[in-house]
Scaffold this active site. Structure first.
Site, PDB file in Angstrom:
ATOM      1  N   ASP A  46      -0.225  -3.252  -8.832  1.00 52.00           N
ATOM      2  CA  ASP A  46      -0.799  -3.486 -10.156  1.00 52.00           C
ATOM      3  C   ASP A  46      -2.303  -3.211 -10.143  1.00 52.00           C
ATOM      4  O   ASP A  46      -2.970  -3.274 -11.163  1.00 52.00           O
ATOM      5  CB  ASP A  46      -0.468  -4.871 -10.689  1.00 52.00           C
ATOM      6  CG  ASP A  46      -0.918  -6.007  -9.790  1.00 52.00           C
ATOM      7  OD1 ASP A  46      -1.611  -5.748  -8.794  1.00 52.00           O
ATOM      8  OD2 ASP A  46      -0.581  -7.178 -10.086  1.00 52.00           O
ATOM      9  N   SER A  47      -2.815  -2.857  -8.966  1.00 50.48           N
ATOM     10  CA  SER A  47      -4.177  -2.325  -8.840  1.00 50.48           C
ATOM     11  C   SER A  47      -4.378  -1.112  -9.734  1.00 50.48           C
ATOM     12  O   SER A  47      -5.517  -0.732 -10.027  1.00 50.48           O
ATOM     13  CB  SER A  47      -4.458  -1.940  -7.383  1.00 50.48           C
ATOM     14  OG  SER A  47      -3.412  -1.138  -6.862  1.00 50.48           O
ATOM     15  N   LYS A 113       7.196  -7.032  -5.052  1.00 51.02           N
ATOM     16  CA  LYS A 113       6.182  -7.928  -4.481  1.00 51.02           C
ATOM     17  C   LYS A 113       5.733  -8.944  -5.525  1.00 51.02           C
ATOM     18  O   LYS A 113       5.418  -8.571  -6.657  1.00 51.02           O
ATOM     19  CB  LYS A 113       4.973  -7.146  -3.959  1.00 51.02           C
ATOM     20  CG  LYS A 113       3.897  -8.048  -3.325  1.00 51.02           C
ATOM     21  CD  LYS A 113       2.870  -7.252  -2.556  1.00 51.02           C
ATOM     22  CE  LYS A 113       1.875  -6.543  -3.448  1.00 51.02           C
ATOM     23  NZ  LYS A 113       1.032  -7.501  -4.235  1.00 51.02           N
ATOM     24  N   GLU A 115       3.140 -12.461  -6.134  1.00 47.00           N
ATOM     25  CA  GLU A 115       1.974 -13.186  -5.643  1.00 47.00           C
ATOM     26  C   GLU A 115       2.192 -14.684  -5.803  1.00 47.00           C
ATOM     27  O   GLU A 115       2.538 -15.153  -6.889  1.00 47.00           O
ATOM     28  CB  GLU A 115       0.717 -12.798  -6.427  1.00 47.00           C
ATOM     29  CG  GLU A 115       0.303 -11.348  -6.243  1.00 47.00           C
ATOM     30  CD  GLU A 115      -0.990 -11.026  -6.978  1.00 47.00           C
ATOM     31  OE1 GLU A 115      -1.637 -11.964  -7.501  1.00 47.00           O
ATOM     32  OE2 GLU A 115      -1.357  -9.846  -7.029  1.00 47.00           O
ATOM     33  N   GLU A 182      -4.181 -10.996   1.945  1.00 43.12           N
ATOM     34  CA  GLU A 182      -5.391 -10.335   1.451  1.00 43.12           C
ATOM     35  C   GLU A 182      -6.626 -11.227   1.557  1.00 43.12           C
ATOM     36  O   GLU A 182      -6.614 -12.383   1.124  1.00 43.12           O
ATOM     37  CB  GLU A 182      -5.196  -9.913  -0.016  1.00 43.12           C
ATOM     38  CG  GLU A 182      -6.380  -9.177  -0.601  1.00 43.12           C
ATOM     39  CD  GLU A 182      -6.101  -8.533  -1.943  1.00 43.12           C
ATOM     40  OE1 GLU A 182      -7.023  -7.965  -2.532  1.00 43.12           O
ATOM     41  OE2 GLU A 182      -4.934  -8.602  -2.397  1.00 43.12           O
TER      42      GLU A 182
END
Length: 265
Positions: A46-47, A113, A115, A182
């Site tokens: 989603d970067s 993925k 978070e 991260e």
């Protein structure tokens, strides 16, 4: 014909002490370049909200947008494992998580993925029971950037570090087969990688994790906003993009990237 990378491949690499290499990708052309260079897995992050759309954070990204880029990346990929990000609030309920994950898998992802920590356990269990592999993401989770007060290093206090180890183990227990870690101190990255059976992929988590991932725009030094401390411009020294990718892969596998200058204490 190249043998496809699977979850079993990545697990075997961890067990044998072979470093896993990963990059983000958003289209077929770059995916093909990275794939041919030998990258192990590609993440449709989603970067894309920041590096492609120019937003200040990842929050505006939609499931349809990630699905669009996942289809493109899959078209350019023969060997690499393909993981797609679940965007902000796309898994806020079990029903949403199942439907949106199904959309991304149908678009070509081999894994999704999410978070967050142990509060996602029920969702992760539900996804894996339905045949959808899950990658966790701890540390600096960009979808929570406003809660953190910005893009800040996580896990520096012993209390934070211990809690993150607990969350990592809970995610593995719930069914995660990969974990992205991260922006945490090097010592914590190493501790979590050693405490889990599943592969732990670091980005700004030091060299003690089982592999590394970078945003592709950072790896080739063209990010619009700034170059993160944990990244390195591999286009320097006259390399083209294919050679830059090969250099990145070689340095990760040899353990020379990330160095202390790319890590946090």
């Amino acid at each position: 014909m190249m043998k496809k990378v699977t979850t079993s491949t990545l697990l075997k690499m961890k067990q044998q002490g072979e470093k896993i290499t990963a990059l983000t990708a958003y289209d077929a052309s770059f995916a093909q370049t990275f794939d041919k260079a030998g990258i192990d897995f590609l993440l449709i992050g989603d970067s894309l909200g920041m590096v492609l759309q120019g937003n200040d954070d990842t929050l505006p990204v939609t499931v349809d947008e990630v699905a669009y880029h996942t289809r493109a990346v899959r078209k350019g990929t023969e060997r690499a494992f393909v993981v797609a990000d679940m965007p902000f609030m796309s898994y806020s309920t079990m029903e949403k998580a199942f439907d949106n994950a199904a959309t991304l898998m149908a678009a070509g992802a081999s894994m999704v993925k999410l978070e967050g920590g142990s509060w996602l356990n029920e969702t992760i269990q539900g996804l894996t029971e339905r045949g959808i592999p899950v990658c966790g993401h701890l540390g600096l989770t960009p979808q929570s950037v406003h809660k953190f007060g910005g893009f800040k290093i996580q896990g520096r206090s012993s209390q934070q570090a211990n809690l993150m180890v607990q969350h990592a183990n809970a995610l593995q227990e719930a069914g995660c087969q990969l974990l992205v870690l991260e922006c945490v101190p090097t010592s914590l990255g190493k501790m979590i990688a050693e405490s889990l059976d599943i592969p732990v992929i670091g980005i700004g988590a030091g060299g003690g994790t089982d592999g590394q991932i970078l945003v592709m725009h950072d790896m080739i030094g063209i990010s619009a906003n700034y170059m993160p401390k944990f990244s390195k411009n591999y286009l320097l020294d006259g390399r083209d993009i294919a050679a830059a990718t090969e250099c990145y892969i070689d340095e990760v596998r040899q353990g020379t990237f990330p160095g202390p200058e790319h890590s946090f204490e």
